[in-house]
Design an enzyme around this catalytic site. Structure first.
Site, PDB file in Angstrom:
ATOM      1  N   GLY A  89       0.821  -1.198   0.000  1.00 41.48           N
ATOM      2  CA  GLY A  89       0.000   0.000   0.000  1.00 41.48           C
ATOM      3  C   GLY A  89       0.857   1.251   0.000  1.00 41.48           C
ATOM      4  O   GLY A  89       1.935   1.301  -0.608  1.00 41.48           O
ATOM      5  N   SER A  90       0.409   2.261   0.717  1.00 39.86           N
ATOM      6  CA  SER A  90       1.027   3.588   0.616  1.00 39.86           C
ATOM      7  C   SER A  90       2.430   3.705   1.194  1.00 39.86           C
ATOM      8  O   SER A  90       3.122   4.685   0.902  1.00 39.86           O
ATOM      9  CB  SER A  90       0.115   4.627   1.277  1.00 39.86           C
ATOM     10  OG  SER A  90      -1.069   4.783   0.522  1.00 39.86           O
ATOM     11  N   VAL A  91       2.882   2.749   2.015  1.00 41.38           N
ATOM     12  CA  VAL A  91       4.264   2.858   2.497  1.00 41.38           C
ATOM     13  C   VAL A  91       5.256   2.720   1.343  1.00 41.38           C
ATOM     14  O   VAL A  91       6.402   3.177   1.439  1.00 41.38           O
ATOM     15  CB  VAL A  91       4.585   1.825   3.612  1.00 41.38           C
ATOM     16  CG1 VAL A  91       3.783   2.122   4.864  1.00 41.38           C
ATOM     17  CG2 VAL A  91       4.369   0.400   3.142  1.00 41.38           C
TER      18      VAL A  91
END
Length: 488
Positions: A216-218
Site C-alpha cells: 500500500g502507501s508505504v
C-alpha cells in the site's frame, strides 16, 4: 576347473567386488552425507547428548537445556519467553528437528562445529562434559518486548533495524508459539506440534521474514526516491501537474484519492496526505524499468539472509503502464516482507546508504573465545545523501503535520519520520485491509532505529477503523522509544 564351476567363481568374485565398491562408497564418499542425514537417529541422539550452547540477547541467554531423564536423548531445549523470541530463535526439537538460528548454527550450539575441535579434544582428555558454543545476537530485549507487547493479540509483525550498521534490533511475529512445548518427543510434545501445525492462524509462520504483503502507501517512499533520483522531481514543494481525475494508463478508470486536496499537490504534500494520483502518475512518468531499478537497489526481487532466509519482496519488472502506475502506490503485484520495508526506511534514515541486515553479532566457543565476529557491510546506495535528506524532510512532515502523528516519541532532540499505509487486498478488495507504518527516529548523532510494522488483523476493530496511523504507528513509537531510552 569345469565350466559351470568357473562361472560360479566368476559370479562370486563379481559379487565380492561389488560389495567392496559399495562398502567403500558408503564409508568414504557418502560418509559425511549419511552421518548428518536428518533421518539418522544417531544425529539427533548426538545433538541432545550434551547441553546445547545458548542464544544470547543483551548478554543473557534466552535459551537453556534441562536433563530429559531419557535413556537416549539426555538433554532437552528450554526457552525464556519462548513466544516472544520464537521468530528469532526458531525451535530445536528431539522429534521435529530444528529451524532458524537453532538449525543454522546447530554446529556451534551442539559443539560439533570444526572450529570447536580443540574444545572437544580437550574435554576428552580432562573428562569434562562436552559443551556447545553460544550465538550472540544483535537484538535488543527492550525493543523486542515493546514490539511483541505492542502487537498483543493482533496478527502482524515488527522489524526494527539500526540504520548505520544493519543490526536487527527487534523481530516479532504474532500470533506466536512456545518452542518448549514440543522440544521433547513424548506424546504431549506430539500433540502440541500437531495443534500448532494445524492452527489456521499460522502461529509458526515467521511473518516478519517469510510472509509477503501488499505494501500500500508505504511503498510511496520508494516511488518518491525514484522520482528524485531520476530528476522527475527537483523541488519537493513545487506543484505537480496532476489532475484530480488522473486516469490510469490503458484504462478509463480514474485514480481514486482518499484525501482531499490532491490536485496538483507537491511531492511533499502528496506524501503528507498520501495522494494516490500524484504517485501513480509519477510511477508512469518514471517508467517500469527505472522503478524496478530503484526497488531492487532497496532489496526487492531478491531473498535476504539475516542469516535466516527472508522471502523475496516483489516488484513486477514486466508490468505494462497501467500495472506499473498501480505498483508505484503499492498495489498491483507489488508485495513485500516487513523486513524489506524496514530496510527501505533504514536506508533513507542513513542518508541513502543501505546496510546489509543481520541478527547474529558473534559466535563464541564454550570458553567465550570469539570464533566469528560479524561486521557491518554496505549493501547498496539507493539514493544520494541529498535526496535521502529530502525524503527525511517529507517523512518528518508526515509525522508533524500528516497522518503519522501517533508515532511521535515526543523526546527532546529527537525527530521522527514516518509513512502510513492501508493496503487493500482480496478479490475486489473484499478482505480486511492491512495496516502499515514505517518510521525512524533521528538525533544529532544520526538515526539509531528504523521500524516497519504491519497489522494483518486486529480482533474487535471494524474495517473502517483500520489504518496505519491508528493501529501500527503506536507500536512503532513504542519500539523507537525503547531503543532511544536504551541509548540514554
Amino acid at each position: 576347473m569345469n565350466k559351470p564351476l568357473r562361472r560360479v567363481a566368476v559370479f562370486c568374485g563379481l559379487l565380492v567386488l561389488a560389495l567392496l565398491l559399495r562398502d567403500n562408497w558408503l564409508q568414504y564418499v557418502r560418509a559425511d552425507e549419511l552421518s548428518t542425514h536428518a533421518t539418522n537417529k544417531r544425529v539427533q541422539i548426538e545433538r541432545y547428548a550434551n547441553p546445547r550452547g545458548n542464544i544470547i540477547v543483551d548478554g543473557k541467554p534466552i535459551t537453556g537445556s534441562v536433563d530429559s531423564k531419557d535413556e537416549y536423548y539426555k538433554f532437552k531445549r528450554t526457552y525464556v519467553d519462548g513466544p516472544m523470541w520464537a521468530p528469532v530463535t526458531g525451535y530445536a526439537s528431539q522429534a521435529y528437528d530444528a529451524n532458524q538460528i537453532e538449525k543454522i548454527e546447530d554446529g556451534i550450539l551442539t559443539g560439533n562445529d570444526d572450529r570447536l575441535f580443540f574444545d572437544r579434544t580437550l574435554a576428552m582428555f580432562t573428562g569434562e562434559q562436552k559443551k556447545g558454543g553460544d550465538v550472540v545476537t544483535t537484538l535488543s530485549g527492550a525493543a523486542q518486548k515493546a514490539a511483541y507487547e505492542g502487537l498483543g493479540d493482533k496478527t502482524g509483525a515488527v522489524v526494527a533495524i539500526e540504520p548505520k550498521t544493519g543490526k536487527i534490533l527487534a523481530l516479532a511475529s504474532t500470533p506466536s508459539y512456545d518452542p518448549s512445548t514440543f522440544a521433547g518427543y513424548s506424546r504431549k510434545d506430539e500433540k502440541a506440534w500437531v495443534a500448532l501445525r494445524d492452527d489456521k492462524r499460522k502461529p509458526m509462520q515467521n511473518r516478519a521474514l517469510r510472509e509477503i504483503y501488499p505494501p500500500g502507501s508505504v511503498f510511496k517512499v520508494v516511488t518518491a526516491a525514484a522520482a528524485l533520483e531520476n530528476g522527475n522531481v527537483t523541488d519537493i514543494n513545487k506543484a505537480t501537474d496532476t489532475p484530480e481525475g488522473w486516469k490510469i494508463p490503458l484504462s478509463t478508470i480514474p485514480m481514486k484519492n482518499h484525501a482531499q486536496g490532491c490536485a496538483n499537490a507537491s511531492l511533499n504534500r502528496a506524501l503528507e496526505i498520501s495522494c494516490n494520483s500524484v504517485f501513480a502518475k509519477l510511477g508512469d512518468e518514471i517508467g517500469v524499468k527505472k522503478m524496478n531499478e530503484m526497488a531492487e537497489k532497496f532489496g526487492f526481487n531478491a531473498e535476504q539472509f539475516v542469516p535466516v532466509r527472508s522471502a523475496a519482496s516483489v516488484f513486477d519488472k514486466a508490468a505494462e503502464r497501467g500495472g506499473n502506475a498501480q505498483a508505484a502506490i503499492g498495489q498491483f503485484n507489488t508485495a513485500t516482507t516487513p523486513l524489506q520495508m524496514a530496510m527501505v526506511t533504514a536506508a533513507i534514515a542513513n542518508d541513502g546508504k543501505l546496510m546489509k541486515p543481520y541478527m547474529i553479532d558473534e559466535l563464541r566457543a564454550p570458553n567465550l573465545d570469539v570464533l566469528k565476529k560479524n561486521e557491518p557491510e554496505e549493501m547498496s546506495q539507493p539514493v544520494s545523501p541529498e535526496n535521502a535528506q529530502l525524503l527525511q524532510q517529507m517523512m518528518e512532515n508526515v509525522v508533524t503535520n500528516g497522518t503519522g502523528g501517533r508515532a511521535d516519541v515526543k523526546m527532546d532532540g529527537v525527530k521522527v519520520g514516518g509513512k502510513t499505509g492501508t493496503a487493500q487486498h482480496g478479490e475486489n478488495n473484499a478482505k480486511r485491509p492491512y495496516a502499515w507504518f514505517i518510521s525512524y527516529a533521528k538525533t544529532d548523532q544520526g538515526s539509531p532505529v528504523a521500524v516497519a510494522v504491519i497489522v494483518e488483523d486486529a480482533a474487535g476493530v471494524s474495517r473502517e477503523d483500520i489504518s496505519g496511523g491508528g493501529l501500527a504507528a503506536p507500536i512503532a513509537r513504542d519500539v523507537m522509544k525503547a531503543v532511544l531510552k536504551g541509548q540514554g
